[in-house]
Design an enzyme around this catalytic site. Structure first.
Site, PDB file in Angstrom:
ATOM      1  CE  LYS A  79      37.562 -18.777  53.262  1.00  0.00           C
ATOM      2  NZ  LYS A  79      37.170 -17.856  54.290  1.00  0.00           N
ATOM      3  CB  SER A 154      40.653 -17.147  56.110  1.00  0.00           C
ATOM      4  OG  SER A 154      39.271 -17.147  56.154  1.00  0.00           O
ATOM      5  CB  SER A 178      37.509 -14.511  56.306  1.00  0.00           C
ATOM      6  OG  SER A 178      38.802 -14.782  57.309  1.00  0.00           O
TER       7      SER A 178
HETATM    8  N1  GLN Z   1      41.313 -13.624  60.955  1.00  0.00           N
HETATM    9  C1  GLN Z   1      40.619 -14.285  61.773  1.00  0.00           C
HETATM   10  C2  GLN Z   1      40.801 -15.525  62.368  1.00  0.00           C
HETATM   11  O1  GLN Z   1      41.941 -16.032  62.265  1.00  0.00           O
HETATM   12  C3  GLN Z   1      39.214 -14.172  60.988  1.00  0.00           C
HETATM   13  C4  GLN Z   1      39.115 -15.191  60.156  1.00  0.00           C
HETATM   14  C5  GLN Z   1      37.917 -15.387  59.594  1.00  0.00           C
HETATM   15  O2  GLN Z   1      37.009 -14.544  59.285  1.00  0.00           O
HETATM   16  N2  GLN Z   1      37.657 -16.626  59.046  1.00  0.00           N
HETATM   17  O3  GLN Z   1      40.132 -16.101  63.115  1.00  0.00           O
END
Ligand code: GLN
Length: 486
Positions: A79, A154, A178
């Site tokens: 990532k 994400s 994410s």
């Molecule tokens: N979707 C969640 C957010 O927008 C979690 C994102 C994540 O785990 N980085 O914060």
């Protein structure tokens, strides 16, 4: 035979027995990337040259008498919020568009030490804020099962790349879901380890008390092999736990006889897609047939989890993102007449709308008149949510739920409504708040052919139990063997 659909453990057998070479494998993965990227756009950067050099070194290692690691010679994607020495690390943000870290994250260094080949950096929501990868400043990633749909987020690029065989395995990060949510949407396996199990050194911080690095893989065995490589104490991360790590891959073979599974009523609610509920119930039934005992548990503060998360995560993000001021990193707006204008313009033009929204929410939650009403209260509720899990884990060994309330949604479907987007993490967020480990794995498909994810949560530092349960279920099913037609 085309090696790209194979798993780490299958390829390891081939490499070890000299049936193929890492150079050949890496070339085939690069070919695969070239053929699927126009359709899915999972990558931000493909590191062809250094990958071929690492493959060459891996082949020498594989030829030598030195004992090899299961990851030696295996192409792995990262990532784009994991720092890679000499390789652009953008967090899919304009503000870091040209940032080249001078060092490797600890997890990257550990992968390199085991001889893995770093094949590239994957697309993500800007600074990991999002659930669909639509918040990337550099374009959308499509779901390999249906290119009109999001891959989750994400870590959407990592999950899409694994699902499309555009890498053999990948690393992601998980602050509120994410890793698990995109793994569910792309039909692959994703594990968020216990907070402190994997070093966060070199992970660009979003919300430091919630962030964890973990793997996205094609099956549970690969997930255990990745954990064997990356888990363990690191003196560079003061929050990493100094406790021994088991041999995860070796621990996998255990049956479900007598395993106590908790089913939390709060996770089987209206608003969840009936196809998702059906698939998860079937999976629980299959685990019972394998010898597990299920019982209901209560996680009574679940309804406050999303609100708590969006106070804590935004407060921490607001602080963490203060460092992007145009002075020390990456992008600087110019021309500007003075320092203040430089700061303001840099942040105005460098951050995307969701990141700005989070910074504003976080700043508000921490502001002096509201601190007690929001931040302090959220910290108290955090303790209650953690307490729910402590109580539940007195009665059961693992907890099983859906990973997400729906399968992958359409591109653009939720971009106009941030709250709807936030709700797609309703089943994953509590795990980060409590700091416990949880894994997502495929447990079925919708009628339209989209993967559905099953979530297995465990006690703190009990990744072993989570992996064992996941492995036993996986062995009894075929879901992980299905491939998207891309
Ligand atoms: N979707 C969640 C957010 O927008 C979690 C994102 C994540 O785990 N980085 O914060």
């Amino acid at each position: 035979m085309n090696p790209t659909p194979l798993t780490i453990h299958e390829l390891h057998e081939q490499l070890k027995n000299h049936k193929t070479t890492s150079r050949e494998l890496t070339r085939r993965v690069l070919d695969r990337i070239r053929s699927v990227e126009p359709k899915i756009h999972a990558y931000r950067t493909v590191t062809e040259e250094s990958a071929m050099a690492q493959a060459e070194a891996a082949d020498q290692w594989l030829q030598s008498p030195r004992p090899v690691h299961p990851l030696t010679g295996i192409p792995i994607a990262l990532k784009d919020n994991l720092c890679t020495k000499g390789i652009r690390t953008t967090c899919s943000s304009k503000i870091l568009e040209n940032f080249i870290p001078p060092y490797d994250a600890t997890v990257v260094q550990r992968l390199k030490e085991s001889g893995a080949v770093i094949i590239g950096k994957t697309n993500m929501d800007e600074f990991a804020m999002g659930s669909s990868t639509e918040n990337s400043a550099f374009g959308l990633t499509a779901n390999p099962w249906d290119v009109n749909r999001i891959p989750g987020g994400s870590s959407g690029g990592s999950a899409a790349a694994v699902a499309a065989d555009a890498c053999i395995a990948a690393l992601g990060s998980d602050t509120g879901g994410s890793i698990r949510q995109p793994a569910a949407m792309c039909g692959v396996v994703g594990l968020k380890p216990t907070y402190g199990r994997v070093s966060r050194y070199g992970l660009v911080a979003f919300a430091s008390s919630l962030d964890q690095i973990g793997s996205i893989t094609k099956d549970v065995t690969d997930c255990a092999l990745m954990m064997d490589a990356i888990a363990g104490h690191d003196s560079y991360d003061s929050t990493s736990a100094d406790i021994p790590t088991p041999d995860y891959a070796r621990a996998l073979n255990r049956n479900l006889n007598g395993l106590r599974i908790g089913i939390p009523r709060e996770y089987f609610i209206d608003g969840t897609d009936p196809e998702v509920l059906h698939a998860v119930r079937e999976a629980i039934h299959a685990m019972e047939k394998l010898g597990a005992k299920t019982r209901e548990v209560r996680l009574t503060h679940t309804e406050y989890a999303v609100a708590t998360y969006y106070i804590l995560a935004t407060a921490e993000a607001g602080s963490n993102l203060a460092r992007y001021d145009g002075v020390k990193y990456g992008y600087r707006a110019k021309p500007t007449k003075d320092l203040l204008e430089m700061y303001m313009k840099t942040r105005q033009t460098g951050f995307g709308p969701e990141v700005k929204r989070r910074i504003m929410l976080g700043t508000y939650a921490l502001s002096s008149g509201y601190y007690d009403a929001y931040y302090r209260k959220a910290q108290c509720v955090r303790t209650l949510i953690k307490g729910d899990f402590d109580e539940a884990f007195k009665q059961v060994d693992v907890i099983v739920t859906p990973t997400a309330p729906t399968a992958a949604f359409k591109i653009g479907e939720k971009t106009q409504d941030p709250l709807q987007m936030y709700l797609s993490d309703i089943f994953t967020i509590s795990v980060n708040i409590a700091g416990i480990p949880a894994l997502s794995m495929p447990c079925g498909f919708t009628k339209t052919g989209l993967p559905i994810g099953l979530q297995i949560m465990g006690r703190p530092f009990a990744e072993e139990a989570v992996l064992q349960a996941a492995y036993a279920y996986e062995q009894a099913t075929e879901w992980h063997k299905r491939k998207p037609n891309i």
